[in-house]
Design a protein around this motif. Structure first.
Motif, short mmCIF file in Angstrom:
data_model
loop_
_atom_site.label_atom_id
_atom_site.label_comp_id
_atom_site.label_asym_id
_atom_site.label_seq_id
_atom_site.Cartn_x
_atom_site.Cartn_y
_atom_site.Cartn_z
N THR A 33 1.56 -15.82 -5.31
CA THR A 33 0.31 -15.14 -4.97
C THR A 33 -0.88 -16.08 -5.10
O THR A 33 -1.94 -15.81 -4.55
CB THR A 33 0.07 -13.92 -5.89
N ASP A 68 -7.85 -9.12 -8.45
CA ASP A 68 -7.34 -9.27 -7.09
C ASP A 68 -5.82 -9.14 -7.08
O ASP A 68 -5.24 -8.48 -6.21
CB ASP A 68 -7.77 -10.61 -6.50
N TYR A 69 -5.17 -9.76 -8.06
CA TYR A 69 -3.71 -9.63 -8.18
C TYR A 69 -3.33 -8.16 -8.37
O TYR A 69 -2.42 -7.66 -7.70
CB TYR A 69 -3.19 -10.47 -9.35
N GLU A 71 -4.87 -5.46 -7.56
CA GLU A 71 -5.15 -4.63 -6.40
C GLU A 71 -4.25 -4.94 -5.21
O GLU A 71 -3.77 -4.03 -4.53
CB GLU A 71 -6.61 -4.79 -5.99
N ASN A 72 -4.00 -6.22 -4.97
CA ASN A 72 -3.35 -6.61 -3.72
C ASN A 72 -1.88 -7.02 -3.82
O ASN A 72 -1.20 -7.09 -2.79
CB ASN A 72 -4.15 -7.76 -3.08
N PHE A 73 -1.40 -7.30 -5.02
CA PHE A 73 -0.03 -7.80 -5.16
C PHE A 73 0.82 -7.00 -6.14
O PHE A 73 2.01 -6.80 -5.90
CB PHE A 73 -0.05 -9.28 -5.60
#
Length: 100
Positions: A33, A68-69, A71-73
């Motif tokens: 990621t 961000d991790y 939320e998105n991964f």
């Protein structure tokens, strides 16, 4: 610097398969990621729990990268763990700040 810690308690019967999958698939996917600077995998030696307890730790430079991790991964990666090891593990997650 922050450390994202995932503690997993795995049933004895699934522990070897889980460890291999973590090392060969899951940890590389988390690192791919690009959100984490490094990682380490630890086995808890004196766990009071039944089964085998491991901690996967991921170092992240700042809160923005961690969020961000998350939320998105994280949702897809966590869903894969649940699918592969349903009813064979319990996991809990903590975020820690490195002081020294």
């Amino acid at each position: 610097m922050l450390v994202y810690n995932v503690t997993s308690i795995i049933e004895d019967a699934a522990a070897d398969r889980w460890l291999q999958w973590m090392q060969e698939s899951h940890i590389p996917a988390v690192m791919a990621t690009g959100k984490f600077a490094s990682h380490r995998l630890l086995k808890v030696v004196d766990s009071p729990n039944e089964g085998v307890t491991y901690c996967a730790q991921y170092a992240v430079d700042d809160m923005d990268a961690y969020l961000d991790y998350q939320e998105n991964f994280a949702p897809a990666l966590q869903a894969e763990v649940t699918l592969r090891f349903e009813n064979q593990l319990v996991a809990f997650r903590t975020l820690m700040e490195i002081i020294d």
